[in-house]
Design a protein around this motif. Sequence first.
Motif, PDB file in Angstrom:
ATOM      1  N   LEU A   1      19.882  -0.064   3.794  1.00 39.34           N
ATOM      2  CA  LEU A   1      19.401  -1.312   3.176  1.00 39.34           C
ATOM      3  C   LEU A   1      17.897  -1.472   3.379  1.00 39.34           C
ATOM      4  CD1 LEU A   1      22.347  -3.719   4.138  1.00 39.34           C
ATOM      5  CD2 LEU A   1      21.762  -2.943   1.834  1.00 39.34           C
ATOM      6  N   LEU A   2      17.406  -1.091   4.550  1.00 40.50           N
ATOM      7  CA  LEU A   2      15.957  -1.182   4.806  1.00 40.50           C
ATOM      8  C   LEU A   2      15.192  -0.263   3.857  1.00 40.50           C
ATOM      9  CD1 LEU A   2      15.822  -1.172   8.736  1.00 40.50           C
ATOM     10  CD2 LEU A   2      15.413  -3.110   7.221  1.00 40.50           C
ATOM     11  N   ALA A   3      15.729   0.933   3.645  1.00 41.23           N
ATOM     12  CA  ALA A   3      15.033   1.906   2.782  1.00 41.23           C
ATOM     13  C   ALA A   3      14.976   1.417   1.337  1.00 41.23           C
ATOM     14  CB  ALA A   3      15.744   3.251   2.863  1.00 41.23           C
ATOM     15  N   GLN A   4      15.950   0.567   0.964  1.00 44.77           N
ATOM     16  CA  GLN A   4      16.008   0.100  -0.431  1.00 44.77           C
ATOM     17  C   GLN A   4      15.246  -1.212  -0.665  1.00 44.77           C
ATOM     18  OE1 GLN A   4      20.110   0.004  -1.742  1.00 44.77           O
ATOM     19  NE2 GLN A   4      20.478   2.063  -1.014  1.00 44.77           N
ATOM     20  N   ALA A   5      14.631  -1.768   0.373  1.00 44.53           N
ATOM     21  CA  ALA A   5      13.930  -3.049   0.204  1.00 44.53           C
ATOM     22  C   ALA A   5      12.730  -2.855  -0.731  1.00 44.53           C
ATOM     23  CB  ALA A   5      13.463  -3.557   1.559  1.00 44.53           C
ATOM     24  N   PRO A   6      12.615  -3.660  -1.790  1.00 45.90           N
ATOM     25  CA  PRO A   6      11.474  -3.494  -2.702  1.00 45.90           C
ATOM     26  C   PRO A   6      10.163  -3.929  -2.029  1.00 45.90           C
ATOM     27  CG  PRO A   6      13.260  -4.755  -3.720  1.00 45.90           C
ATOM     28  CD  PRO A   6      13.566  -4.656  -2.260  1.00 45.90           C
ATOM     29  N   PRO A   7       9.129  -3.084  -2.062  1.00 43.50           N
ATOM     30  CA  PRO A   7       7.867  -3.429  -1.395  1.00 43.50           C
ATOM     31  C   PRO A   7       7.306  -4.790  -1.823  1.00 43.50           C
ATOM     32  CG  PRO A   7       7.871  -1.116  -1.989  1.00 43.50           C
ATOM     33  CD  PRO A   7       9.127  -1.701  -2.576  1.00 43.50           C
ATOM     34  N   SER A   8       7.411  -5.128  -3.109  1.00 41.97           N
ATOM     35  CA  SER A   8       6.857  -6.421  -3.548  1.00 41.97           C
ATOM     36  C   SER A   8       7.635  -7.582  -2.930  1.00 41.97           C
ATOM     37  CB  SER A   8       6.872  -6.519  -5.075  1.00 41.97           C
ATOM     38  OG  SER A   8       8.194  -6.304  -5.532  1.00 41.97           O
ATOM     39  N   ALA A   9       8.941  -7.403  -2.739  1.00 39.27           N
ATOM     40  CA  ALA A   9       9.747  -8.460  -2.122  1.00 39.27           C
ATOM     41  C   ALA A   9       9.444  -8.558  -0.627  1.00 39.27           C
ATOM     42  CB  ALA A   9      11.232  -8.184  -2.350  1.00 39.27           C
ATOM     43  N   ILE A  10       9.210  -7.404   0.016  1.00 42.00           N
ATOM     44  CA  ILE A  10       8.823  -7.423   1.440  1.00 42.00           C
ATOM     45  C   ILE A  10       7.545  -8.252   1.589  1.00 42.00           C
ATOM     46  CG2 ILE A  10       7.948  -6.011   3.349  1.00 42.00           C
ATOM     47  CD1 ILE A  10       9.714  -3.691   2.283  1.00 42.00           C
ATOM     48  N   ALA A  11       6.570  -7.991   0.714  1.00 44.76           N
ATOM     49  CA  ALA A  11       5.284  -8.697   0.798  1.00 44.76           C
ATOM     50  C   ALA A  11       5.477 -10.186   0.533  1.00 44.76           C
ATOM     51  CB  ALA A  11       4.299  -8.087  -0.185  1.00 44.76           C
ATOM     52  N   TRP A  12       6.241 -10.515  -0.511  1.00 48.10           N
ATOM     53  CA  TRP A  12       6.482 -11.938  -0.821  1.00 48.10           C
ATOM     54  C   TRP A  12       7.123 -12.647   0.365  1.00 48.10           C
ATOM     55  CZ3 TRP A  12      11.208 -14.459  -0.742  1.00 48.10           C
ATOM     56  CH2 TRP A  12      11.135 -15.820  -1.063  1.00 48.10           C
TER      57      TRP A  12
ATOM     58  N   GLY B   1       0.825  -1.208   0.000  1.00 45.20           N
ATOM     59  CA  GLY B   1       0.000   0.000   0.000  1.00 45.20           C
ATOM     60  C   GLY B   1       0.858   1.256   0.000  1.00 45.20           C
ATOM     61  N   GLU B   2       0.308   2.306   0.589  1.00 42.73           N
ATOM     62  CA  GLU B   2       0.983   3.613   0.556  1.00 42.73           C
ATOM     63  C   GLU B   2       2.320   3.629   1.279  1.00 42.73           C
ATOM     64  OE1 GLU B   2      -1.188   7.017   1.862  1.00 42.73           O
ATOM     65  OE2 GLU B   2      -2.739   6.624   0.357  1.00 42.73           O
ATOM     66  N   GLN B   3       2.438   2.814   2.324  1.00 42.70           N
ATOM     67  CA  GLN B   3       3.660   2.853   3.139  1.00 42.70           C
ATOM     68  C   GLN B   3       4.895   2.361   2.390  1.00 42.70           C
ATOM     69  OE1 GLN B   3       2.107   1.010   6.967  1.00 42.70           O
ATOM     70  NE2 GLN B   3       3.905   2.145   7.632  1.00 42.70           N
ATOM     71  N   GLY B   4       4.713   1.401   1.515  1.00 44.05           N
ATOM     72  CA  GLY B   4       5.851   0.863   0.772  1.00 44.05           C
ATOM     73  C   GLY B   4       6.962   0.402   1.709  1.00 44.05           C
TER      74      GLY B   4
ATOM     75  N   VAL C   1       9.209  -1.217   6.843  1.00 44.35           N
ATOM     76  CA  VAL C   1      10.265  -1.978   7.526  1.00 44.35           C
ATOM     77  C   VAL C   1      11.224  -1.074   8.313  1.00 44.35           C
ATOM     78  CG1 VAL C   1      10.191  -3.990   5.994  1.00 44.35           C
ATOM     79  CG2 VAL C   1      11.728  -2.075   5.446  1.00 44.35           C
ATOM     80  N   ALA C   2      11.099   0.240   8.181  1.00 41.77           N
ATOM     81  CA  ALA C   2      12.045   1.144   8.859  1.00 41.77           C
ATOM     82  C   ALA C   2      12.136   0.899  10.375  1.00 41.77           C
ATOM     83  CB  ALA C   2      11.697   2.601   8.556  1.00 41.77           C
ATOM     84  N   PRO C   3      10.997   0.694  11.080  1.00 34.85           N
ATOM     85  CA  PRO C   3      11.093   0.498  12.541  1.00 34.85           C
ATOM     86  C   PRO C   3      11.808  -0.793  12.934  1.00 34.85           C
ATOM     87  CG  PRO C   3       8.841   1.049  11.879  1.00 34.85           C
ATOM     88  CD  PRO C   3       9.598   0.760  10.627  1.00 34.85           C
ATOM     89  N   MET C   4      11.989  -1.712  11.976  1.00 31.97           N
ATOM     90  CA  MET C   4      12.653  -2.978  12.307  1.00 31.97           C
ATOM     91  C   MET C   4      14.072  -2.774  12.807  1.00 31.97           C
ATOM     92  SD  MET C   4      11.663  -5.660   9.284  1.00 31.97           S
ATOM     93  CE  MET C   4      12.764  -6.922   9.919  1.00 31.97           C
ATOM     94  N   ILE C   5      14.665  -1.616  12.515  1.00 35.08           N
ATOM     95  CA  ILE C   5      16.081  -1.415  12.852  1.00 35.08           C
ATOM     96  C   ILE C   5      16.335  -1.689  14.339  1.00 35.08           C
ATOM     97  CG2 ILE C   5      15.909   1.087  13.244  1.00 35.08           C
ATOM     98  CD1 ILE C   5      18.726   1.000  11.551  1.00 35.08           C
ATOM     99  N   ASP C   6      15.351  -1.397  15.169  1.00 39.02           N
ATOM    100  CA  ASP C   6      15.576  -1.582  16.613  1.00 39.02           C
ATOM    101  C   ASP C   6      15.603  -3.046  17.020  1.00 39.02           C
ATOM    102  OD1 ASP C   6      15.856   1.109  17.167  1.00 39.02           O
ATOM    103  OD2 ASP C   6      13.687   1.396  17.153  1.00 39.02           O
ATOM    104  N   THR C   7      14.890  -3.898  16.297  1.00 41.11           N
ATOM    105  CA  THR C   7      14.928  -5.325  16.661  1.00 41.11           C
ATOM    106  C   THR C   7      16.036  -6.069  15.915  1.00 41.11           C
ATOM    107  OG1 THR C   7      13.180  -5.672  15.042  1.00 41.11           O
ATOM    108  CG2 THR C   7      12.518  -5.608  17.356  1.00 41.11           C
ATOM    109  N   LEU C   8      16.531  -5.479  14.832  1.00 38.25           N
ATOM    110  CA  LEU C   8      17.578  -6.161  14.057  1.00 38.25           C
ATOM    111  C   LEU C   8      18.952  -6.009  14.697  1.00 38.25           C
ATOM    112  CD1 LEU C   8      16.586  -5.256  10.377  1.00 38.25           C
ATOM    113  CD2 LEU C   8      16.335  -7.459  11.524  1.00 38.25           C
ATOM    114  N   LEU C   9      19.148  -4.893  15.396  1.00 40.45           N
ATOM    115  CA  LEU C   9      20.477  -4.625  15.949  1.00 40.45           C
ATOM    116  C   LEU C   9      20.481  -4.809  17.467  1.00 40.45           C
ATOM    117  CD1 LEU C   9      21.336  -1.513  13.759  1.00 40.45           C
ATOM    118  CD2 LEU C   9      22.226  -3.845  13.536  1.00 40.45           C
TER     119      LEU C   9
END
Length: 256
Positions: free
Chosen positions: A165-176, A135-138, A142-150
Motif C-alpha cells: 500500500l505504501l508503494a502505491q501511494a500517489p506522490p501528489s496525494a502524499i504531498a497534499w 521530486g525524484e523520490q516519489g 513513505v517506504a521507511p514509514m513502515i517501521d513507525t506504522l506497525l
Amino acid sequence: MNELAWHRYGAELRADAPPLVLLHAFPLDARMWASTISVMPEVPVLTIDAPGFGASPPVEGGLAEAADAVAGTLAAAGVTRAVVAGLSMGGYTLLALAERHPELLAGVGLLDTKASVDPPQGRANRLQMAEAALGEQGAQVVAPMIDTLLGQNPAEEVRAEVRELLAQAPPSAIAWAQRAMAARPDRLEALAQLDVPALVLRGAQDATASLADHQAMASALGTDVVEVDGAGHLSALESPREVAAALVDLYARATA
Ligand code: MLT
C-alpha cells in the motif's frame, strides 16, 4: 464539489439505520480496512478514499475541505447521518467533520489519532516530505514509514500488505496530505461539543499517537480509551478482530 470514491460492504444499507463510515490512514487508502470489515458482516459499512488516494480525485484545500467532501459524498449517496470512524489521518478528517458537520454524526470512532497540533519540527518534517514526494523520490519517500506504522512484532502478511500500500501511494496525494496535516488546528473543542456515542481506541504500541493524546480525546467525549495489546499505529490491520469488535460495539450503541 468533487465527490470522493466510496465502497460498500456488509449488511444492506437501510433508510432507517445510519451506516458505519470508515476513513483511512495516511498514506494508505480504503483497502486498509479489508480485514476489519471481513469480520463484521452484520454492519452496513461504507469506506471512503481520501482526496487523491485510491480512486478519489484531489480536492482543493486541506482537511476541512476533505471533511466537506466526505459530507457531500455521503449526501450524494443518500446518507444524512452516519457513525463515522477514522484511523490517524482519517481521525483528523473526522475531527474536521465534527467541527463543520456535527449534524451528520450519529457516533464517532477515533483510532490511533490525536486532536492536538504537531510541534514545529513535526510540521517542518511534513513539508519536507511533501517536497520530496513531488521530486525524484516519489512514493519511495513513505517506504521507511513502515517501521513507525506497525507494532513490534507484526505478522509478515500484514507487513507485506502495508509495504504494498505504501508503494502505491500517489506522490501528489502524499504531498497534499502532508501539507493538509501540517496545517490542521487543534480540534479538541469540536469533540467536547458532541453528544453522541464514542469510541477512542489505540494500539498499545502506537509510536505516533500517544496515550495522553487519546486520553484528551476520551475525556472531551466522556469515555475511556480502549487499548489493543500487541498492535501499533495501524491497529485495524494488526488486530482486525479486536478493532472490529470495538466498532461493532460503537455501532450498536449509536443505533440502539
Ligand atoms: C496516519 O497514519 O494517517 C499518519 O501517521 C498520520 C500522521 O502522519 O500524523
